[in-house]
Scaffold this active site. Structure first.
Site: not given
Ligand code: PXP
Length: 248
Positions: A11, A14, A47, A49, A53, A74, A105, A155, A198
Site C-alpha cells: 500500500n 503514505h 486508497h 479517500r 488526503r 480501496e 481505517t 480482507e 492493517h
Molecule cells: N488493508 C486495508 C483494507 C486498509 O484500509 C489498509 C490501510 O489503508 C491496509 C490494508 C494497510 O494498512 P497499513 O497501512 O496499516 O499497513
C-alpha cells in the site's frame, strides 16, 4: 490444505501523504509502486479517500497506466468512487468504511446492516470484471453477509491484533489472532478468498502469514516508514522473506 503462494500487496498511500505535506510531485507514489514491484510485491494497493488526503485521482490514473502487477483500489461505497472504479476497472476493488475524522481505517465494514445496499453497489463492479473484496472484522456475521452479497474476497482487519501486540497486551493479542485464524478458515470454507491487513509489521506478520487460507496481505504504513531507514526495496524484500519463511 496446502499453503498456496501468499501474495504481498504494498500500500503506497503514505508516499502520497509525505508528498502532500509539501504539495508538488515529490515523492512520487508511482515511482514507489515500481520499486515495490521490483522488490517482489505481487500487487499495489491505493486508497482514494473522499477527502483525497493522500492518493489523488491522478495517482490512480498513473498507477493504472504504469503498473504491471494488479492494482487493488480501496474505496468507500459511494457513488463517486463507484464511477471512478468503473472508469478504470482495476483488477480488484476493496470496499472499506470511511469516516472523515479518522486517522486511518478504524474498523471493518458493517456489511450485515447494509446488505441490500452493498449487494446492489458491488454488482456493477463485479460485472465490470473487478474482484470485489470487503474489508471486515474477524466476525462470523460479517463474513456470512459478505458472502451473501456476492463478494469474491474478504480482507480481515488485523488492526486490533497489531494494536494489542504494540500495547504489550499479549492475552488480547492472542485472542485476536485466534479469531483471525478461525475466521480465515470459516471464510475459506464458504468459498471466499481471504486477505488480511492493517498495521502489520515485521514483528506481527508471521503468525498471520502462516494461516494457510490467507492468500494476500496488504501492508503499507510500516513499509513506508521502514523505507526511511532501509530504503523501500530492502524493506519490501525483508517483508517478503518473513512471509515466505512463515509459509514454508
Ligand atoms: N488493508 C486495508 C483494507 C486498509 O484500509 C489498509 C490501510 O489503508 C491496509 C490494508 C494497510 O494498512 P497499513 O497501512 O496499516 O499497513
Amino acid at each position: 490444505m496446502s499453503a498456496e503462494h501468499l501474495r504481498l500487496g504494498v500500500n503506497i498511500d503514505h508516499v502520497a501523504t509525505v508528498r502532500n505535506a509539501r504539495g508538488g510531485a515529490y515523492p512520487d507514489p508511482i515511482r514507489a509502486a515500481r520499486l515495490a514491484e521490483a522488490a517482489g510485491a505481487d500487487g499495489i494497493t491505493a486508497h482514494l479517500r473522499e477527502d483525497r488526503r493522500h492518493i489523488t485521482d491522478a495517482d490512480i490514473e498513473g498507477l493504472m497506466a504504469a503498473l504491471s502487477v494488479p492494482l487493488n483500489f480501496e474505496m468507500a461505497a459511494t457513488d463517486e468512487m463507484q464511477r471512478i472504479a468503473l472508469r478504470h476497472k482495476p483488477h480488484a476493488v476493496c470496499i472499506v468504511p470511511e469516516k472523515r475524522e479518522e486517522r486511518t481505517t478504524e474498523g471493518g465494514l458493517e456489511v450485515a446492516r447494509e446488505e441490500n445496499r452493498l449487494a446492489h453497489f458491488i454488482a456493477p463492479l463485479r460485472e465490470a470484471g473487478c474482484r470485489v473484496s470487503i474489508f471486515i472484522a474477524a466476525d462470523k456475521k460479517q463474513i456470512e453477509a459478505a458472502h451473501r452479497i456476492g463478494a469474491q474476497v474478504i480482507e480481515l482487519h488485523t488492526g486490533a491484533y497489531c494494536d494489542a501486540h504494540a500495547e504489550g497486551d499479549f492475552q488480547a493479542r492472542d485472542r485476536e489472532l485466534e479469531a483471525l485464524r478461525e475466521m480465515s478458515a470459516f471464510a475459506h470454507s464458504l468459498g471466499l478468498e481471504v486477505h488480511a491487513g492493517h498495521g502489520l509489521a515485521y514483528d506481527t506478520v508471521q503468525p498471520v502469514a502462516a494461516f494457510p487460507e490467507v492468500r494476500e496481505l496488504n501492508i503499507g504504513h510500516f513499509l513506508i516508514g521502514e523505507a526511511i531507514f532501509l530504503g523501500l526495496e530492502p524493506a519490501v524484500r525483508q517483508m517478503r522473506r518473513l512471509m515466505d519463511e512463515a509459509r514454508a
